[in-house]
Design a protein around this motif. Structure first.
Motif, PDB file in Angstrom:
ATOM      1  N   CYS A 140       8.420 -14.124  25.869  1.00 39.75           N
ATOM      2  CA  CYS A 140       7.696 -12.856  26.027  1.00 39.75           C
ATOM      3  C   CYS A 140       8.666 -11.679  26.127  1.00 39.75           C
ATOM      4  N   ALA A 141       9.938 -11.973  26.467  1.00 36.64           N
ATOM      5  CA  ALA A 141      11.005 -10.967  26.594  1.00 36.64           C
ATOM      6  C   ALA A 141      10.796 -10.005  27.760  1.00 36.64           C
ATOM      7  N   LYS A 142       9.947 -10.376  28.696  1.00 35.83           N
ATOM      8  CA  LYS A 142       9.772  -9.539  29.884  1.00 35.83           C
ATOM      9  C   LYS A 142      11.079  -9.465  30.680  1.00 35.83           C
ATOM     10  N   CYS A 143      11.837 -10.553  30.625  1.00 36.65           N
ATOM     11  CA  CYS A 143      13.139 -10.580  31.308  1.00 36.65           C
ATOM     12  C   CYS A 143      14.069  -9.516  30.718  1.00 36.65           C
TER      13      CYS A 143
ATOM     14  N   ILE B  99      15.962 -17.730  36.087  1.00 33.11           N
ATOM     15  CA  ILE B  99      16.881 -17.288  35.033  1.00 33.11           C
ATOM     16  C   ILE B  99      18.263 -16.910  35.587  1.00 33.11           C
TER      17      ILE B  99
ATOM     18  N   CYS C 276       9.799 -12.948  35.400  1.00 34.74           N
ATOM     19  CA  CYS C 276       9.398 -14.041  34.493  1.00 34.74           C
ATOM     20  C   CYS C 276       8.019 -14.595  34.867  1.00 34.74           C
ATOM     21  N   PRO C 277       7.052 -14.491  33.965  1.00 40.09           N
ATOM     22  CA  PRO C 277       5.703 -14.992  34.285  1.00 40.09           C
ATOM     23  C   PRO C 277       5.660 -16.508  34.414  1.00 40.09           C
ATOM     24  N   GLN C 278       6.707 -17.171  33.929  1.00 38.76           N
ATOM     25  CA  GLN C 278       6.737 -18.627  33.997  1.00 38.76           C
ATOM     26  C   GLN C 278       7.541 -19.131  35.199  1.00 38.76           C
TER      27      GLN C 278
ATOM     28  N   HIS D  33      16.496 -13.035  26.991  1.00 42.82           N
ATOM     29  CA  HIS D  33      15.473 -13.960  26.461  1.00 42.82           C
ATOM     30  C   HIS D  33      16.046 -14.778  25.301  1.00 42.82           C
TER      31      HIS D  33
ATOM     32  N   CYS E 262       9.496 -21.335  28.781  1.00 41.86           N
ATOM     33  CA  CYS E 262       9.777 -19.982  28.267  1.00 41.86           C
ATOM     34  C   CYS E 262       9.058 -19.792  26.937  1.00 41.86           C
ATOM     35  N   PHE E 263       8.159 -18.828  26.895  1.00 43.23           N
ATOM     36  CA  PHE E 263       7.425 -18.586  25.647  1.00 43.23           C
ATOM     37  C   PHE E 263       7.861 -17.287  24.971  1.00 43.23           C
TER      38      PHE E 263
ATOM     39  N   ILE F 152      10.695 -19.030  35.854  1.00 42.19           N
ATOM     40  CA  ILE F 152      11.968 -19.709  35.558  1.00 42.19           C
ATOM     41  C   ILE F 152      13.101 -19.006  36.321  1.00 42.19           C
TER      42      ILE F 152
ATOM     43  N   MET G 247      17.888 -17.588  26.834  1.00 40.73           N
ATOM     44  CA  MET G 247      16.958 -18.657  27.227  1.00 40.73           C
ATOM     45  C   MET G 247      16.588 -19.533  26.042  1.00 40.73           C
TER      46      MET G 247
END
Ligand code: SF4
Ligand code: SF4
Length: 172
Positions: free
Chosen positions: A42-45, A98, A92-94, A60, A39-40, A96, A63
């Motif tokens: 990005c707050a897209k979630c 969630i 989530c681009p990663q 986020h 998780c970097f 995860i 996370m």
């Protein structure tokens, strides 16, 4: 049992000196050992979360709390107000999982007596009566339905026993 949707309302003025790596490991195991450092932030979630304007702590931030092993996450309202819609997980681009973590956090919070009283009461009521809500005859009349049908609660208990509804106990 908690009276409200989470006692942890803000990071403001709080200091966190001890992080619990075992808790991070435990939460990672909820999603098959996925690496939470992926998780970097990005707050897209959070940007797609339908309850983002209802919660004090965004997903986020949850996370990040997990990565830092902050058990206070169990006291956040997100754990209980999450609708499990899976939007965050899809976005989530990663990759995860969630939402799946949140299911697990609910269970952990419950065993520690941190679930809202309404959940506990509803679970017991469902088990005891087979219903979360008792419809009235007049409501059914309005919809041109017959009387409320009788049913055998022992049968519903057998079904609920098979789902494991009452299996999770406090202080497990
Ligand atoms: S979308 Fe994924 S990577 Fe981005 S903040 Fe949320 S969990 Fe972290
Ligand atoms: S699953 Fe929960 S946290 Fe994720 S977007 Fe939906 S409501 Fe928000």
């Amino acid at each position: 049992m908690a009276d409200t949707w989470g006692d942890f309302k803000s990071f403001e003025g709080k200091k966190f000196e001890t992080f619990d790596s075992e808790f991070t490991k435990q939460t990672s195991e909820l999603i098959g050992g996925q690496d939470l450092t992926a998780c970097f932030q990005c707050a897209k979630c959070s940007a797609g979360c339908p309850v983002s304007d209802k919660v004090n702590i965004q997903i986020h931030e949850v996370m990040r709390m997990l990565l830092f092993g902050m058990k206070e996450v169990l006291d956040t309202d997100m754990v209980w107000l999450c609708t499990t819609c899976y939007t965050c997980q899809e976005r989530c681009p990663q990759g995860i999982d969630i939402t799946d973590i949140l299911f697990g956090l609910k269970n952990i919070a419950f065993t520690k007596g941190k679930s809202p009283q309404g959940y506990v009461t509803a679970r017991q009521g469902l088990y005891d009566t087979g219903r979360l809500y008792a419809p009235t005859d007049w409501e059914r009349e309005d919809m041109e339905l017959g009387d409320v049908p009788e049913f055998n609660v022992e049968d519903t208990k057998k079904i609920l026993d098979k789902t494991g509804l009452m299996k999770l106990k406090e202080d497990e």
